[in-house]
Design a protein around this motif. Sequence first.
Motif, PDB file in Angstrom:
ATOM      1  N   SER B 112       0.908  -1.244  -0.023  1.00 44.03           N
ATOM      2  CA  SER B 112       0.088   0.016   0.079  1.00 44.03           C
ATOM      3  C   SER B 112       0.718   1.224  -0.123  1.00 44.03           C
ATOM      4  N   GLY B 118       0.607   8.157   2.138  1.00 43.12           N
ATOM      5  CA  GLY B 118      -0.508   7.914   3.206  1.00 43.12           C
ATOM      6  C   GLY B 118      -2.145   7.833   2.558  1.00 43.12           C
ATOM      7  N   ILE B 119      -2.046   8.003   1.258  1.00 42.93           N
ATOM      8  CA  ILE B 119      -3.423   7.877   0.180  1.00 42.93           C
ATOM      9  C   ILE B 119      -3.672   6.621  -0.043  1.00 42.93           C
ATOM     10  N   PRO B 120      -5.058   6.232   0.265  1.00 43.97           N
ATOM     11  CA  PRO B 120      -5.327   4.723   0.299  1.00 43.97           C
ATOM     12  C   PRO B 120      -5.672   4.310  -1.033  1.00 43.97           C
ATOM     13  N   HIS B 123      -4.898   0.137  -2.216  1.00 46.88           N
ATOM     14  CA  HIS B 123      -5.895  -0.563  -1.423  1.00 46.88           C
ATOM     15  C   HIS B 123      -7.461  -0.461  -2.313  1.00 46.88           C
ATOM     16  N   ASN B 124      -7.686   0.690  -2.639  1.00 45.12           N
ATOM     17  CA  ASN B 124      -8.929   1.080  -3.360  1.00 45.12           C
ATOM     18  C   ASN B 124      -8.764   0.375  -4.849  1.00 45.12           C
ATOM     19  N   ARG B 127      -9.398  -3.037  -4.488  1.00 48.05           N
ATOM     20  CA  ARG B 127     -10.864  -3.584  -4.212  1.00 48.05           C
ATOM     21  C   ARG B 127     -11.808  -3.321  -5.371  1.00 48.05           C
ATOM     22  N   PHE B 280      -7.820  10.282  -5.791  1.00 51.46           N
ATOM     23  CA  PHE B 280      -7.638  10.585  -4.187  1.00 51.46           C
ATOM     24  C   PHE B 280      -6.511  11.556  -4.000  1.00 51.46           C
ATOM     25  N   ILE B 281      -6.794  12.392  -3.291  1.00 54.02           N
ATOM     26  CA  ILE B 281      -5.773  13.559  -3.110  1.00 54.02           C
ATOM     27  C   ILE B 281      -5.490  13.390  -1.520  1.00 54.02           C
ATOM     28  N   GLY B 282      -4.239  13.528  -1.329  1.00 53.27           N
ATOM     29  CA  GLY B 282      -3.738  13.815   0.104  1.00 53.27           C
ATOM     30  C   GLY B 282      -2.047  13.936   0.130  1.00 53.27           C
ATOM     31  N   PRO B 289       2.104   9.901   7.545  1.00 54.31           N
ATOM     32  CA  PRO B 289       1.062   9.418   6.492  1.00 54.31           C
ATOM     33  C   PRO B 289       1.605   8.186   6.171  1.00 54.31           C
ATOM     34  N   CYS B 292       1.123   5.253   8.353  1.00 58.56           N
ATOM     35  CA  CYS B 292      -0.312   4.812   8.364  1.00 58.56           C
ATOM     36  C   CYS B 292      -0.551   3.722   7.485  1.00 58.56           C
ATOM     37  N   GLY B 296      -1.744  -0.110   8.230  1.00 56.99           N
ATOM     38  CA  GLY B 296      -3.147  -0.429   7.836  1.00 56.99           C
ATOM     39  C   GLY B 296      -2.858  -1.796   7.048  1.00 56.99           C
ATOM     40  N   ASP B 297      -1.571  -1.909   6.168  1.00 63.26           N
ATOM     41  CA  ASP B 297      -1.499  -3.412   6.043  1.00 63.26           C
ATOM     42  C   ASP B 297      -1.172  -4.393   7.065  1.00 63.26           C
TER      43      ASP B 297
END
Lengths: 380, 380
Positions: B112, B118-120, B123-124, B127, B280-282, B289, B292, B296-297
Motif C-alpha cells: 500500500s 498515506g493516500i489509500p 488498496h482501493n 478493491r 484520491f488527494i492527500g 502518513p 499509516c 494499515g497493511d
Amino acid sequence: MKIGLLGMGTIGSGVYEILEKRGDIEVQRVLDLRKIAGLGDRLTARFEDILEDGSIDTVVELMGGLEPAHEYVVRSMRAGKNVVTANKLMVSRHFDEILRTSQSNDVAFRLSACVGGGIPYIHNLLRARRVDFILWVGGIVNGTTNLILDTMQSSGEGFQEALREAQRMGYAEADPSSDIDGVDARSKLTIAMNLAFDGVADTNAVLTEGIRNLTGQDIRCFKKLGFACRFLSSARRLEGGAATAYVEPTLVRPDAPEAAVRKNDNMISFEGAYAGVQHFIGQGAGKLPTACAVVGDLIDLDRRRHLSPFTTNGAPIAIDNAQVGHRYYVRTAARLGIPAEKIDDRAYLTEPVSVARMHAHAEELRVSDPGAFFAGMRDE
Amino acid sequence: MKIGLLGMGTIGSGVYEILEKRGDIEVQRVLDLRKIAGLGDRLTARFEDILEDGSIDTVVELMGGLEPAHEYVVRSMRAGKNVVTANKLMVSRHFDEILRTSQSNDVAFRLSACVGGGIPYIHNLLRARRVDFILWVGGIVNGTTNLILDTMQSSGEGFQEALREAQRMGYAEADPSSDIDGVDARSKLTIAMNLAFDGVADTNAVLTEGIRNLTGQDIRCFKKLGFACRFLSSARRLEGGAATAYVEPTLVRPDAPEAAVRKNDNMISFEGAYAGVQHFIGQGAGKLPTACAVVGDLIDLDRRRHLSPFTTNGAPIAIDNAQVGHRYYVRTAARLGIPAEKIDDRAYLTEPVSVARMHAHAEELRVSDPGAFFAGMRDE
C-alpha cells in the motif's frame, strides 16, 4: 452466497446486472411490488418469502425511504441475515439501533453505498480509523446541488432553469426537496461523523441550510467578491466528545479544491491526526457507480473481509455549533441583526459569527423575508 | 503478530512509534546498521537474526533501494514470512518475481505504501478491480515536483530556487534526481498499471520526461497560454493487452482538478468502466502518513483481511505510446522537427503528435540542445 434483494429500482437493477455477469453471488429472491420481466419465480411481493428462506444469508436493502425499509432491515438481522444497504436517510435516523441489532445478532452490516455512491469513502474511513484519529469529516456530498451550482455559475442560468436542466438530465428528482434543502447531505454527514467519531449524533441537530433560495443576484455577488459557491458539509470533533456539524452553501476561493469539483461529482474528505486531509472525488450517485459499492460490500462479506462499523458503545455525540464561526454572505430584505458590510442591494458580508447564531438568525429573518439566503465564507 | 522491521529511517521510525502506542502488533527485531537508542536487544545488524526468528511472521521492508532490499524480501518469503513494503523502486523492477514468490510460498504481500504514501490508492485499486474493469490509472504521484511547480507558478521563483526551498523544507532530497527526473513517478505508475491491468509492464519502457530543464521563461509562456503545469503520469489500456504509459509535465486548464492540487499533495486517479473516474488527494509522502499505510497493511494481515495483488499469470503488458497523442509545448534552441506554431523566443506549440514521437524527438533535440524542455498539453 445467496442474497435477497429488496427493491429493483435504479440501484437494485444495477446490482442485479453486475451480479448476473459475475456468478459468485446469487440473487435468490427479489422483493418488488411491480412486475419485472426476466425474474420469473424469484420475484415476490412478500418480504416474508425472503425472511423465511434459510438459503439467503444476506439481505440487500435498496428500497429507500424510512418504512418499511427500517423494519425489514431489523427483522432480517434478527433472523440471522447480514444486511447491506444504500439507504442513508434510514441509517442516519436509526444508526444506533441498527448497529446494536447487527451486533447482538452476530450478523454483518455494510453501508458503503450510503455516502458517496461509487466513491469508496466509508470503507476508507473505517480503515483509517483503525490506525488514525479522525478529526474532521466533510466535503461535497450531494451531486445534484453541485450540478445546479456549477451550471448557475458557468452559464448564468437562474436556479429554476438549472434545476429543470438537472431534472431533464436525470440528476434531480421530480421532487428535489431532499437534495436542495440539504436533507440528503445531512444524512450523509451524520453517518460519516458517527463512524468517524465513534458515537451517535442526532441528525436533526445538524444545522442545515439548503440552496432553494439562491438567485442570479447572489451568483453575481459571489463573482464580484471573487468566490465560487459550493454546498459543503462539515463535522469536527471538539474536546469532550461533542462536535460541530453543519451543512450550508459556502463561498470558497476559485483555486480551492472544492471549486474544481464539476458537474455532479462529489468530493468527500476526512482529516486524520497522522495522515492529514484526504479528499475522495468521483460519482456520488448513479446506477452503476452505486451498484459497484454495494457489490464491493457483498464481495467483502463473501470473502469474510468485513470491516465492522461498530466500535463504540453508542455514546451520544452532542452537536455544538456555537464553537465554530466565520463570515457570512447574507441576502435579505429584512433587517439584518448581525454586524455587516453592505455589498449590494439587500446583500451583506457579516463580521465573523458563530454557525449556531447565523442559522438561528436566518430563521428570524424568514419570518418577514421567506426568500432570505445565506452562505458561509471560507476566506482563509 | 510479531514483525521484523528492516530499516529504521523516517518511515521505519514512524511505523515503530505507531505500533508501540497500539500494542497489538509487536516489533520483535529491527535491522539497522546504525546505533539506535531505546531498541536494546531488538536492534541487529544481521538480517539472518530476523530470517531465522520463527516468532516473526511478517517482515516490513523499509530500507529502500534495490539491493539488498530485493534479496531480503525474496528470502523472507521463502522462509514463510509475509512481506509488507514501501519500496516502489524495487517492487516496480521485480514485480513479477515478488508476486510469484509470495504465491508459491503461500505468504501475503502488501504494498500500500508504494504509491501515494498515506493516500489509500493501491488498496482501493485492488478493491475496485474485484468489481470493475479498470481502464486508466494516473495523476500526480510525486509531491516534491508538485511543490516545485506550485512554487514556481505562484511565486515566480526559478527552478533552482524552488528546488532549494523544497530541500530546506525537507520535501526534496539532497540528490533530487529520482523525483525531478521522474524515476519515482515511473515506478509508481508501473506498479499501479500492473495491478490495474493484471500484468507486468517493463518499467524502463514507460516514456519519462522530468522537469529538470523547466525555466522561468517556460512558466511565463504557460501563463500567457492560460495553462498551469502539473507533472502527470498516465497509463491506459489498449485493445489486445497492450497499454499506453508515460510520465511528462503537462499543461492543464486552471480549472482542472489537477491545477487545484497544491504544495506537495498528490492526486492519484483511476477510471473504471462502471464507476467512472475517481481521484484520491492527500499527502503522498512523509513519516506518519506513509507509516499509516504500512500499519494499515499490518492490521489487514493480522485480521486476515488480505487483498492479494496477485490475480494474473503475469502476462507482459506491452507499452505502445504510438497510440496516444496530443499537442506539446516545446522550448528548444535546436531545429524542431514537428510542425508547430512559434509562441515565444525558441518556444513552440506543436500540432498533435504521438507521445512516442515527441519523446523520441526530444532525444534528438538534446544532442545539440541539452536544455530542451517539453510538456504535453491537455486542451480539451
